[in-house]
Structure formats: structure tokens, C-alpha cells
Design an enzyme around this catalytic site. Structure first.
Site, PDB file in Angstrom:
ATOM      1  N   ASP A   1      24.457  43.466  44.197  1.00  0.00           N
ATOM      2  CA  ASP A   1      24.319  44.271  42.820  1.00  0.00           C
ATOM      3  C   ASP A   1      23.675  43.638  42.044  1.00  0.00           C
ATOM      4  O   ASP A   1      23.570  42.329  41.854  1.00  0.00           O
ATOM      5  CB  ASP A   1      25.749  44.844  42.469  1.00  0.00           C
ATOM      6  CG  ASP A   1      25.593  45.755  41.343  1.00  0.00           C
ATOM      7  OD1 ASP A   1      25.088  46.423  41.257  1.00  0.00           O
ATOM      8  OD2 ASP A   1      26.353  45.366  40.114  1.00  0.00           O
TER       9      ASP A   1
ATOM     10  N   ALA B   1      29.638  56.553  36.297  1.00  0.00           N
ATOM     11  CA  ALA B   1      28.674  56.395  37.171  1.00  0.00           C
ATOM     12  C   ALA B   1      28.109  57.384  37.997  1.00  0.00           C
ATOM     13  O   ALA B   1      27.044  57.641  38.465  1.00  0.00           O
ATOM     14  CB  ALA B   1      29.530  55.614  38.125  1.00  0.00           C
TER      15      ALA B   1
ATOM     16  N   LYS C   1      21.963  59.510  25.621  1.00  0.00           N
ATOM     17  CA  LYS C   1      21.223  58.407  25.957  1.00  0.00           C
ATOM     18  C   LYS C   1      21.594  57.890  27.574  1.00  0.00           C
ATOM     19  O   LYS C   1      22.753  58.033  27.825  1.00  0.00           O
ATOM     20  CB  LYS C   1      21.381  57.115  25.096  1.00  0.00           C
ATOM     21  CG  LYS C   1      22.544  56.465  25.197  1.00  0.00           C
ATOM     22  CD  LYS C   1      22.772  55.081  24.290  1.00  0.00           C
ATOM     23  CE  LYS C   1      23.782  54.137  24.630  1.00  0.00           C
ATOM     24  NZ  LYS C   1      25.125  54.866  24.309  1.00  0.00           N
TER      25      LYS C   1
END
Length: 709
Positions: free
Chosen positions: A325, A396, A413
Site C-alpha cells: 500500500d 473508502a 473534495k
């Protein structure tokens, strides 16, 4: 600050620790313990049977002849002592490994003692996040349960593992990670996790407990390092079954030998048959197989990696692909806003104001940095601007956050695609020139390794629109490029997977030296990628630290979480990097391969030993009847009794030689499997022949001095 016991005091056992180890080795004589190791249980049964015969022999005329050879009066007693010593050295190996683990966790036991802490009653995160007005009660830290909320003031010990709900503070984790210096733990973002037993050095924190005392990282580390609850890996279980079957064949030989030779030779005595079995069954391998596993886990713990599953360490040596990740693993994870880029026709101050409004309720470090950067230009949202507004938290799935203002204005945003999707959901299709401009700006930011956040808004009346882009910048961890190159030298392929833009992924992967990258990844994409790699025959290690990484960590052959990872990631992982340094990925694979090499070396050495022991034992069985068998006595041992006793004594002493090898491990060299196998056969095979030849011959010279031998 003194260097922590965890990382340094692991090579020398104190006198009190030696005494504990010796007593523990004797305790392992309990048949209930040895039941799980059939080879050692068989050795104990043989030792007990021989001892009983030695006690009875003086009352039935002394030592019985064996295979036509007379045996000295002390022969059976000395054999019994040799068998017990063989068993003792076998259990001693495991006790030493466990003793090192106990010593290794000495400082952790001190840090894991209970403390009194303030538990918040009826915590209300929406109205009183700092728990200033909440009622509290004083409780022992061992009474805390998952879900409890506690207050930790500066100078206090964090009572249990948890996640920071409010506040930011410097935390001393040196007793746990072995690295001196404080780290920042704060609400939101990727640095929320705190470990029980560490120390708050600076400010007030509100922490939600994620694990009880028994399930805490400290307790798991202590239990695993000391092997108090270590489960055998599948390969150990399978190999134990193989060794048990192999040993059974020698038992069958011993039970049927006298029947087979009865027409031509007198019977072999029971003590000699026991010696045949004890010397030829793979006692050394059976005793040292688990020791290599304990040693491997301890080696990784010294390097800052907690191994939760023994199976994962066995798998580590075969890993072919490592998935990383980006945020928090490859990069430091503390992304900060460095620039506002307004679109054509948009005033820069309007973009700053909208970005700050969208971030004022964002608890993450990124959100705080946006508000801070806007404030530096004099743009600070007032309480009146946001009073009555509804914050929209990042997820997510949506990959977007923001706020719905009281006047009906909505501000968001997030990633470019997510922002465009949100506008469409609000009934606005961005014009082509706006989309092209957004693509150009985000591509330019992403190409430098930055993360672009697109700011969009929808007024109460009228269409929505994109207003600009926030430039977030992250930094690759200093140790990553060097370790990635070392993984490549080990033949490991590295892939970075991230939800960030493809160009951001490309820039970061090039800077870190990672082989491949996948951008714009959802949790489902990461999981699908691992499944695809496994279907191609690869063994995959996945490193991550977020909630969205949990499914992938659970699917991977080895799931590796950072210590600052979310609780979901830690629960899904089977290894935890305590100091958050992804460089330890190399350590994990190297220790796994070293463990494989060590086990291969021990097996080769033991099998070569058996070849020599065949030539010392079998001629001695019937040389009294068939003198021609003396030609097979290639070591020219003094007598049948001396040959058998010397072989038994050597079987006890060789374990002492092999214990350090099992604990330290043999050097692993990154070479082709064929050349590694050849080297193993030559080095360990030859030494496995020479050591017993020299050892048994020297022991025989001493034994031959005894009367009757």
C-alpha cells in the site's frame, strides 16, 4: 535512554535463567507434553524400559548376552543414562529457545503491568469529542474492554491498545519497538493507533480501546516470544507425522529382528534393541524442528516484527510477490496541502474558502493541513459559516468528503473521478473544457508524486461546478528504495497498489524503485489483484495499514500490518511491523528463507549421521556369532558393547552441537535452488559424515578404558 531489553538482551542467559531452563527441560519429560512429539515420546519409553531392566538385572544374574556377545555388568545402566541424556538434550533445545524468548520480553512484561486510568461514561463524540464535560470513573487497565473510551493526560501510560478519537500527542513507544524517540499519534488519518503500555509525553488524548489486556499487542508479543501459546505451523505438523511414520519403521524392525534371525543367531537383548531404535530414529530433527520456528519468530521480534502465525513464517521463505500500500507503507502518510490551484475564472480566495469549509470538520491530518494553508493566506471559516452544517466524512467507497451548509450549499473534495461522479449525481455534467482543465492540473500534480484533491460545490439554487484542485504532497520513506532493491536481489517482485491517481502511483513507484504499480484501486481491486496473483501460482505478501486494506490482508498468503494500522488491518494481518518501517519486509523474507535453509541443513546432517551409525551399530549386533561382520567395523571400535554405548553417547552430545545451529540459523545465500541444494549436500552432508566418525571414535577410545568394554 537505555537500550531496550527487547532488542539487546537476547544472546546471554543469566544464571537464574539457566536454572529455569534446566528445570523446564526436565518438566518436559511429562508424557502428556511429549505426546505431541511421538519421536521424543518413543525415546522416553525406551529410556524407562531400559532403566527398569537395569534395576531388575542384578536379581536375575546380571546383564544378558546380546547377539552372541557378552555385555559388561554396567552396560544396561550406562545405556539407560545415555537414553535419558539424549531425551534431556532434546527437551533442553526447546527450553533454551523458550528461555531466550522469555528474556527477550522482560522489558515488555514490566511495561505491560496494569495502571489506573479514567474511563469515560456515556462518551458523546458529536457534542464533546474532547470529553471535557464527560463523567469519568477510575478503573484498572486490565478491566478495560473493546469499545471503552479513556482519557490519557500528558505523562501518563496509555492503558491498552486503541485508536485516538481526539487530540494529538508525542508518544514514547521505545520499550515496544526498540527505537528511541517519540512518535506523533493523532486523531484521523493513518496515525491513530496507540499501543497499551506506551507513554504519552505531551498532550491530552481521548482513546477508544480496541483490544482487552489479554488480546493486546504487548501480551501477544510476550506469549509468542516465549512460546507459551505457539501453535505449530502446518509444515511442522506434517513433518512430525512423517517422522513418526519413519520412527515406526525402526520400531517394527526392532520388534521383528529376533524372530527373523532366530534360526541362525541368539536373540539381541532388549536394551540393545532400544539403542538401535533411539540412535536411528530422527531425534535431532524432531527436537530441533520447533526450535527453528521459535528462533525465527524471536529473530523477527528483535528486528521489530511481531509474528502472530507460525504458518506465516514458514510461508515467508517462498514468497514471490510483495504488494505494498502507498500511504503509510511506502510513503510517510502525513500528506499536507502545499498549494491551491484554481480553475480558469475562479478566484483563488474563493477556492481557499470552499476548501477550508470542506475541511473544517475533517479530522485527518490532510484536512487540518488544508485549513492551516488557507489560514496562512487569511482565509479562516468562522463558526457562523459552519454552524448547523452537516459534515460528510470520507469513506473508502465514496472517496470524497465535505460539508452541507445550512443555506443548502454542498461542498465536496476528493479524487477527480469521485468528484465528477458526485457532480453528476447532483444533476450537473461538467463541460468538456472544465474536464480537460481538471485532467491537465491533476496530471501535473500526480506526475510529481503529489495527490490532487478536486474541490466541487453545488449551491442551493443552480448547477454545481468544479472550482479547483488542492495539491497534497507526501514523502517516500528513506529506507524504502534501498530495501526494494534488496527485495529485487532476492528475486521478489514488488507491486504498489493505491487509491491515488495513476500518475501519482507511477511517480512514487519510480522514486521508490518498485517494479509495478496499480493506481485508482478500490478495496475490491486490491483483493482481486491478490486472487489473480495467487491463481497464477504466486505466493503473495501484502503490506497495508488502513481499514480498506483489511480484505486484501486477510486474502494474502502473508498479511503484514504496520503498528499504526487500524484495528481492522491488524486483525486481518498475521505479522505486525512494530516500528512502521516497511524495510522489515526484507527481514521477514530473509528470516523465512534462513529458517528453510536451517531445517534443510539439519535434515541433511542428521541423515548423514545415520549412515555412520548404521556401520557402528549393525556389525555389533551379531559379530559374536558371525566374526566376518567385523569387516564392517570401519571405525575399528573396540568391542560390541563399546560400539553401542559410544553411539548412544554421541547421539546425546551431537544435540548440544546442533542447538546453537538451530537457534542462530545457517547463512542464507540468494542463489538458484539447484546450486543451493548442491551446497547443502556437500557442506552439511560431508560434515554429517565426518562429525560422527570423529566423535564416535573419540568416545570409543574413552569407553574402552572402562572394565569389560
Amino acid at each position: 535512554m537505555t537500550t531496550p531489553t527487547l532488542r539487546r538482551r537476547d544472546t546471554v542467559l543469566s544464571p537464574s535463567a539457566i536454572r529455569t531452563v534446566l528445570i523446564d527441560a526436565l518438566r518436559k519429560f511429562d508424557p502428556r507434553y511429549l505426546w505431541h512429539n511421538p519421536v521424543l515420546l518413543l525415546t522416553e519409553v525406551g529410556a524407562a524400559l531400559t532403566t527398569a531392566i537395569a534395576i531388575v538385572e542384578p536379581f536375575v544374574g546380571g546383564a544378558m548376552p546380546s547377539g552372541g556377545s557378552m555385555m559388561p555388568p554396567s552396560f544396561t545402566w550406562l545405556l539407560a543414562v545415555g537414553f535419558w541424556m539424549c531425551l534431556f538434550t532434546a527437551t533442553l533445545a526447546e527450553s533454551i529457545a523458550e528461555g531466550r524468548g522469555r528474556l527477550q520480553t522482560q522489558s515488555l512484561r514490566q511495561a505491560g503491568t496494569s495502571v489506573v486510568t479514567r474511563r469515560v461514561l456515556n462518551y458523546d463524540q458529536s457534542k464533546d469529542r474532547a470529553a471535557r464535560d464527560a463523567a469519568v470513573e477510575m478503573v484498572d487497565s486490565h478491566e478495560l474492554m473493546p469499545g471503552d473510551v479513556v482519557i490519557v493526560e500528558a505523562g501518563e501510560t496509555i492503558p491498552a491498545d486503541g485508536e485516538v478519537l481526539w487530540g494529538a500527542a508525542e508518544v514514547d513507544e521505545s520499550e515496544f519497538t526498540g527505537h528511541a524517540g517519540a512518535v506523533i499519534r493523532e486523531a484521523g488519518g493513518d496515525r491513530t493507533a496507540v499501543t497499551g503500555g506506551t507513554h504519552d509525553l505531551s498532550d491530552r488524548l481521548v482513546v477508544r480501546i480496541s483490544a482487552s489486556f489479554e488480546a493486546s499487542a504487548f501480551e501477544r508479543t510476550i506469549r509468542l516470544a516465549s512460546k507459551s501459546r505457539r501453535q505449530k505451523a502446518p509444515i511442522e505438523v506434517a513433518f512430525s507425522a512423517l517422522l513418526a511414520s519413519f520412527s515406526l519403521s525402526f520400531v517394527i524392525v526392532a520388534l521383528t529382528l529376533n524372530s527373523v534371525v532366530s534360526p541362525v543367531a541368539p536373540p539381541v537383548s532388549i536394551p540393545v534393541l532400544v539403542a538401535l531404535v533411539v540412535c536411528l530414529i530422527p531425534t535431532e530433527i524432531a527436537a530441533l524442528m520447533s526450535v527453528t520456528g521459535i528462533a525465527g519468530m524471536s529473530q523477527l521480534l528483535r528486528r521489530g516484527v511481531l509474528v502472530i502465525s507460525a504458518k506465516s513464517l514458514d510461508t515467508a521463505g517462498d514468497i514471490t510477490t510483495v504488494l505494498l500500500d502507498k500511504t503509510g507503507t511506502v510513503t510517510k502518510g502525513n500528506r499536507s496541502a502545499i498549494e491551491f490551484v484554481p480553475l480558469a475564472g475562479v478566484d483563488a480566495r474563493d477556492l481557499m474558502r470552499l476548501a477550508a469549509l470542506a475541511s473544517v470538520a475533517d479530522p485527518t491530518p490532510e484536512g487540518a493541513s488544508i485549513v492551516r494553508l488557507a489560514a496562512e493566506s487569511g482565509i479562516e471559516p468562522s463558526e457562523a459559516d459552519t454552524s448547523g452544517g452537516r459534515p460528510v466524512q470520507f469513506s473508502a467507497v465514496s472517496r470524497i468528503s465535505g460539508i452541507d451548509l445550512p443555506d443548502g450549499t454542498k461542498i465536496r473534495k476528493g479524487a477527480g473521478m469521485a468528484a465528477a461522479t458526485w457532480l453528476k449525481q447532483q444533476g450537473t455534467q461538467p463541460q468538456r473544457h472544465v474536464i480537460d482543465e481538471l485532467k491537465a492540473v491533476t496530471r501535473e500534480i500526480a506526475s510529481t508524486g503529489g495527490t490532487p484533491l478536486v474541490v466541487v460545490m453545488k449551491p442551493a439554487e443552480g448547477p454545481g461546478r468544479a472550482v479547483g484542485v488542492i495539491h497534497l504532497q507526501d514523502v517516500v520513506k528513506e529506507t524504502v528504495p534501498k530495501r526494494i532493491s534488496k527485495l529485487r536481489a532476492l528475486g521478489i517482485r514488488t507491486v504498489m497498489v493505491t487509491g491515488d491517481h495513476e500518475l501519482t502511483a507511477k511517480a512514487i513507484s519510480e522514486e521508490a524503485g518498485i517494479d509495478e504499480y496499480v493506481g485508482n484501486s478500490t478495496p475490491e481491486d486490491k483483493l482481486a489483484l491478490i486472487v489473480h496473483e495467487q491463481e497464477q501460482g504466486h505466493l503473495v505478501a501484502m503490506s497495508g495499514d488502513g481499514v480498506n486494506d483489511a480484505p486484501a490482508l486477510a486474502q494474502a498468503d502473508i498479511g503484514i500490518a504496520m503498528n499504526t494500522a487500524t484495528s481492522a488491518a491488524k486483525e486481518s494481518a498475521n505479522m505486525i511491523i512494530l516500528d512502521d518501517d516497511p524495510a522489515h519486509l526484507v527481514d521477514i523474507i530473509e528470516v523465512g528463507r534462513r529458517q528453510m535453509s536451517t531445517r534443510g541443513a539439519l535434515m541433511t546432517f542428521n541423515l548423514a549421521n545415520d549412515v555412520v551409525r548404521y556401520f557402528t551399530l549393525f556389525p555389533a549386533l551379531f559379530v559374536g556369532v558371525f566374526p566376518g561382520l567385523a569387516a564392517l567395523n570401519v571405525l575399528q571400535l573396540h568391542s560390541p558393547a563399546s560400539a553401542i554405548l559410544s553411539t548412544v553417547i554421541f547421539s546425546s552430545l551431537v544435540m548440544v552441537i546442533l542447538i546453537p545451529l538451530a537457534l542462530i540459523g545457517v547463512p542464507y545465500r540468494s542463489t538458484e535452488p539447484r546450486s543451493a541444494l548442491t551446497r547443502n549436500l556437500i557442506v552439511n552432508g560431508l560434515s554429517g559424515l565426518l562429525v560422527p566418525i570423529i566423535g564416535i571414535k573419540l568416545i570409543d577410545l574413552v569407553v574402552s578404558l572402562l572394565p569389560g568394554y
